[in-house]
Design a protein around this motif. Structure first.
Motif, PDB file in Angstrom:
ATOM      1  N   SER A 133       0.822  -1.210   0.000  1.00  0.00           N
ATOM      2  CA  SER A 133       0.000   0.000   0.000  1.00  0.00           C
ATOM      3  C   SER A 133       0.856   1.261   0.000  1.00  0.00           C
TER       4      SER A 133
ATOM      5  N   ALA B 143       3.756   1.531  -1.624  1.00  0.00           N
ATOM      6  CA  ALA B 143       4.157   1.702  -3.024  1.00  0.00           C
ATOM      7  C   ALA B 143       3.001   2.289  -3.822  1.00  0.00           C
ATOM      8  N   PHE B 144       1.812   1.779  -3.545  1.00  0.00           N
ATOM      9  CA  PHE B 144       0.628   2.261  -4.257  1.00  0.00           C
ATOM     10  C   PHE B 144       0.437   3.751  -4.051  1.00  0.00           C
TER      11      PHE B 144
ATOM     12  N   VAL C 283       3.012   6.017  -5.779  1.00  0.00           N
ATOM     13  CA  VAL C 283       2.771   6.211  -7.215  1.00  0.00           C
ATOM     14  C   VAL C 283       1.642   7.216  -7.443  1.00  0.00           C
TER      15      VAL C 283
END
Lengths: 166, 166
Positions: free
Chosen positions: A125, A127-128, A131
């Motif tokens: 989450s 990394a999500f 981005v």
DNA sequence: CGCAGATTTCAGTAAAATCTGAAAGCTTAT
DNA sequence: ATAAGCTTTCAGATTTTACTGAAATCTGCG
């Protein structure tokens, strides 16, 4: 190369270019045809020239008008509608930037906003969200840059900007 | 919003955005999936996640690699190939600009060059050549501007450029 | 009003783009 | 050399997108 050969080639390549930019071939070809036409054309003339149906012509002409790339023109004593394209390339590009910004960039930023509410509880989450934040940051910069760009005039772009950026 | 919901929505909207930019939905979705994935994924994982066939996955992964948006990664002791996306947004955008410039802008300018050889003998051919010249002029400016842009770095873009342009 | 000339709409059709799955092609370990 | 494990390819199927043509609607003039 003769005018007719050139014209065919131009209609053809402008149409192809449109396709790779999410604009349908016919719409781009109508635009191309109007661009190089010294006078306004009627729907019938467009149908004829591009060998397309009335329905197709009508729908794509409307779409071009929605984009602000083509104007309706009424000739005195004629009941038919005639159409002319915006010929100033800088205006054309501004039009396209403005519309695509409105139709794609802005809605996309709105979605990124919603998505950034995902809780960061683990590596995935995190990394999500990273981005999403990056896209949002980049998108916002692009948004305001394009705003500035579309408010400036042609000379500024082709002149000053080119020197400044080098 | 949970991670899974967010992820679905992101895959969905990135795919849609791709479509309006002449990039196919699946290719954009694979890109999205790799963007938010902390580790490299194998073809099988991608097929699984997006529910697509092996052939489809393979072709679109190759296309992403051609664009320079995705890299192949080999894990020690594994025979499979794994894939990672370029995560730096500025790099992603530079990649896209570079490729589209090469694939579309440059060929288009070449065609305009050929077309400008049409002789100007009447109103129609004059209008034609004028449009071609304008497109060429504008296109060349865009070409060199984009060159400069892709050679500059992220900080320059988000920082200096924004101030300069205002 | 009524009708002639024009535009718009849209259901059905056609064309283009994309996807599937199975077979063929590689690569590496043994 | 060969077989297991992956990757690539591509003909045919499917899905999506665009186009046609005819009917419906609009417009404004006599």
């Amino acid at each position: 190369m003769t005018l007719d050969e050139g014209k065919q080639k131009f209609l053809q390549s402008w149409g192809a270019l449109g396709s790779s930019w999410g604009i349908n071939r016919t719409m781009a070809q109508i635009h191309a045809l109007l661009l190089i036409s010294p006078e306004a054309l009627s729907a019938d003339e467009i149908m004829d020239e591009l060998m397309i149906s009335r329905g197709n012509a009508n729908m794509n002409i409307r779409a071009l008008i929605d984009w602000g790339l083509v104007y309706k023109e009424l000739k005195a004593g004629e009941r038919k509608e005639f159409f002319v394209a915006e010929k100033d390339m800088w205006e054309v590009v501004k039009c396209i930037i403005t519309e695509r910004k409105k139709r794609e960039l802005e809605p996309m930023l709105k979605i990124m906003d919603e998505l950034s509410s995902v809780p960061e509880t683990d590596e995935r989450s995190e990394a999500f969200v990273k981005v999403i934040r990056d896209i949002k940051l980049f998108g916002s910069k692009a948004d305001s840059t394009l705003d500035t760009l579309t408010k400036s005039d042609s000379n500024w772009f082709v002149g000053t900007f080119m020197k400044m950026i080098r």
